[in-house]
Design an enzyme around this catalytic site. Sequence first.
Site, PDB file in Angstrom:
ATOM      1  N   VAL A 249     -16.790 -91.708  12.519  1.00 40.98           N
ATOM      2  CA  VAL A 249     -16.136 -92.725  13.301  1.00 40.98           C
ATOM      3  C   VAL A 249     -17.045 -92.661  14.618  1.00 40.98           C
ATOM      4  CG1 VAL A 249     -13.597 -93.061  12.510  1.00 40.98           C
ATOM      5  CG2 VAL A 249     -14.292 -91.224  14.421  1.00 40.98           C
ATOM      6  N   SER A 250     -17.089 -93.923  15.376  1.00 38.57           N
ATOM      7  CA  SER A 250     -17.961 -94.272  16.164  1.00 38.57           C
ATOM      8  C   SER A 250     -17.654 -93.495  17.630  1.00 38.57           C
ATOM      9  CB  SER A 250     -18.187 -95.587  16.491  1.00 38.57           C
ATOM     10  OG  SER A 250     -18.751 -96.160  15.344  1.00 38.57           O
ATOM     11  N   THR A 251     -16.073 -93.413  18.072  1.00 35.80           N
ATOM     12  CA  THR A 251     -15.612 -92.936  19.117  1.00 35.80           C
ATOM     13  C   THR A 251     -14.610 -91.851  18.769  1.00 35.80           C
ATOM     14  OG1 THR A 251     -13.891 -94.407  19.418  1.00 35.80           O
ATOM     15  CG2 THR A 251     -16.268 -95.086  20.269  1.00 35.80           C
TER      16      THR A 251
ATOM     17  N   GLN B  44     -11.094 -93.599  17.891  1.00 36.32           N
ATOM     18  CA  GLN B  44     -11.046 -94.187  16.634  1.00 36.32           C
ATOM     19  C   GLN B  44     -10.678 -92.996  15.606  1.00 36.32           C
ATOM     20  OE1 GLN B  44     -15.007 -95.894  15.488  1.00 36.32           O
ATOM     21  NE2 GLN B  44     -14.369 -97.820  16.313  1.00 36.32           N
TER      22      GLN B  44
END
Length: 191
Positions: free
Chosen positions: A8-10, A13
């Site tokens: 996941v990007s962050t 998330q």
Amino acid sequence: MKIGYLRVSTEEQRPDRQIDALSPICDQLHVEKLSATAKSRPVYERIVNSLSAGDVFVIWDLDRAYRSAKDALNDLDRLRARGIEIQIASIHIDTSTPHGMLIFTFVSGLAEFERRLLSERTKQGLAAARRRGTRLGPPQKMTEMQVRAAIRKIATKEASIAEIAALNGVHPSTVARSIKRLVGEYADAQG
């Protein structure tokens, strides 16, 4: 063994959808929380380096592991040379078959094409917003009224930048930037 990689990007998330999809088909799951554009992906690198012949590297979707078609195909070649295959669970691709290899190659190109289109649309949208005068970025920490009051107080030596910052609950550099921004906007309007 089937080793699942989720990204996941962050930190905000949640990988729940990927976990739910990969848990029933994988022996292990490993989650990485960082952007695909990060120069180093320690979880990904650790997993790929620890895979052995006969293992299967499982991802939910191509963009969870690869940044470009070239990255995907190069990694696939390196893994296959070590006797390791890749599975993309969301579209049931298995690189151990000729059909799976063909679809993996095709999907890699499509994923890169989609990423480039998204990037182009984002740039066009930002440019259109700027042309309409929309201010992009986080909200200003000081209102125009606060900045005008700060300029008056500094001009009359009623307060220093540090004192104004303390009064407004911001850093002194924020006061200086806000003054510079307002003066610049005024100068632009005067043309």
